[in-house]
Scaffold this motif. Structure first.
Motif, PDB file in Angstrom:
ATOM      1  N   UNK A  84     -53.022   0.284-102.642  1.00 16.66           N
ATOM      2  CA  UNK A  84     -53.632   1.750-103.145  1.00 16.66           C
ATOM      3  C   UNK A  84     -54.734   1.875-102.177  1.00 16.66           C
ATOM      4  N   UNK A  85     -54.629   3.116-101.303  1.00 16.10           N
ATOM      5  CA  UNK A  85     -55.560   3.463-100.451  1.00 16.10           C
ATOM      6  C   UNK A  85     -56.194   4.934-100.825  1.00 16.10           C
ATOM      7  N   UNK A  86     -57.567   5.070-100.620  1.00 22.70           N
ATOM      8  CA  UNK A  86     -58.146   6.471-100.985  1.00 22.70           C
ATOM      9  C   UNK A  86     -59.310   6.481 -99.963  1.00 22.70           C
ATOM     10  N   UNK A  87     -59.595   7.730 -99.513  1.00 25.02           N
ATOM     11  CA  UNK A  87     -60.609   8.039 -98.385  1.00 25.02           C
ATOM     12  C   UNK A  87     -61.657   9.123 -99.203  1.00 25.02           C
ATOM     13  N   UNK A  88     -62.911   9.032 -98.788  1.00 27.16           N
ATOM     14  CA  UNK A  88     -64.012   9.553 -99.090  1.00 27.16           C
ATOM     15  C   UNK A  88     -64.797  10.134 -98.227  1.00 27.16           C
ATOM     16  N   UNK A  89     -65.460  11.223 -98.067  1.00 27.65           N
ATOM     17  CA  UNK A  89     -66.343  11.430 -97.062  1.00 27.65           C
ATOM     18  C   UNK A  89     -67.594  11.443 -97.757  1.00 27.65           C
ATOM     19  N   UNK A 106     -60.825  11.049-102.392  1.00 25.85           N
ATOM     20  CA  UNK A 106     -59.610  11.347-102.262  1.00 25.85           C
ATOM     21  C   UNK A 106     -59.087  12.497-101.243  1.00 25.85           C
ATOM     22  N   UNK A 107     -59.629  12.157-100.070  1.00 23.34           N
ATOM     23  CA  UNK A 107     -58.995  13.253 -98.976  1.00 23.34           C
ATOM     24  C   UNK A 107     -57.795  12.833 -98.458  1.00 23.34           C
ATOM     25  N   UNK A 108     -57.071  14.070 -98.099  1.00 26.83           N
ATOM     26  CA  UNK A 108     -55.793  13.965 -97.400  1.00 26.83           C
ATOM     27  C   UNK A 108     -55.976  13.172 -96.153  1.00 26.83           C
ATOM     28  N   UNK A 109     -55.087  12.246 -95.765  1.00 21.14           N
ATOM     29  CA  UNK A 109     -55.139  11.458 -94.627  1.00 21.14           C
ATOM     30  C   UNK A 109     -53.565  10.833 -94.211  1.00 21.14           C
TER      31      UNK A 109
END
Length: 177
Positions: free
Chosen positions: A92-97, A106-109
């Motif tokens: 599971x991977x999630x990206x935050x700014x 949960x930014x799109x990537x």
């Protein structure tokens, strides 16, 4: 994590071996000790089977976790078409700014990567986007055997980032009993 398990083993032996059969202990103390030992062993088994972490890349924070697919409830797995099996783990991977006043979760990537065992057998990770409105995360499946060490290499490029981020980590995977 392994040194902790090594240190906990004598503690569990002590809990189950000495305290339970000491005649001076009351029945309630024995039950509480047994419950405490079972709770400790449950926590240790969950700790050994799931890993999570995060890494910073400038203004971005990448969160990742790897866990057995049977940890996901059947109804949720059905909704997102996830295969639950004792020999499958989910990445599971999630990206935050993090730059600015507020953090965006949960930014799109674009997420891709591989998982390799110690014999250098490599699986390409096919990440699927899960979009829940204000949070986006990515999930891929890894097939494994019991106590198999995997090296994960991920490439993550958040929408708007100049170049992809490289993330590497290792984890031992276990069959769900």
């Amino acid at each position: 994590m392994l040194p902790f398990l090594f240190l906990a083993t004598p503690l569990l032996r002590y809990t189950f071996g000495l305290i339970l059969y000491t005649p001076e202990r009351t029945m309630i103390q024995r039950l509480l000790t047994t419950f405490g030992g079972l709770l400790a062993s449950l926590c240790l088994s969950l700790t050994a089977q799931a890993q999570s972490g995060s890494e910073s890349f400038g203004d971005y924070q990448v969160y990742y976790s790897v866990f057995n697919s049977t940890f996901v409830r059947a109804d949720i797995a059905s909704t997102y078409q996830l295969n639950r099996a004792r020999d499958r783990a989910l990445v599971n991977v999630s990206v935050a700014r993090t730059g600015g006043e507020a953090s965006n979760l949960g930014l799109p990537a674009e997420v891709s990567g591989t998982a390799s065992n110690l014999l250098q057998q490599t699986q390409n990770l096919e990440f699927r986007e899960i979009d829940e409105g204000d949070a986006t995360y990515y999930i891929a499946t890894v097939r494994h055997t019991d106590e198999e060490m995997y090296n994960f290499r991920l490439q993550i490029q958040p929408e708007g980032a100049e170049r992809p981020f490289e993330l590497s980590f290792s984890q031992k995977l276990y069959l769900e009993k």
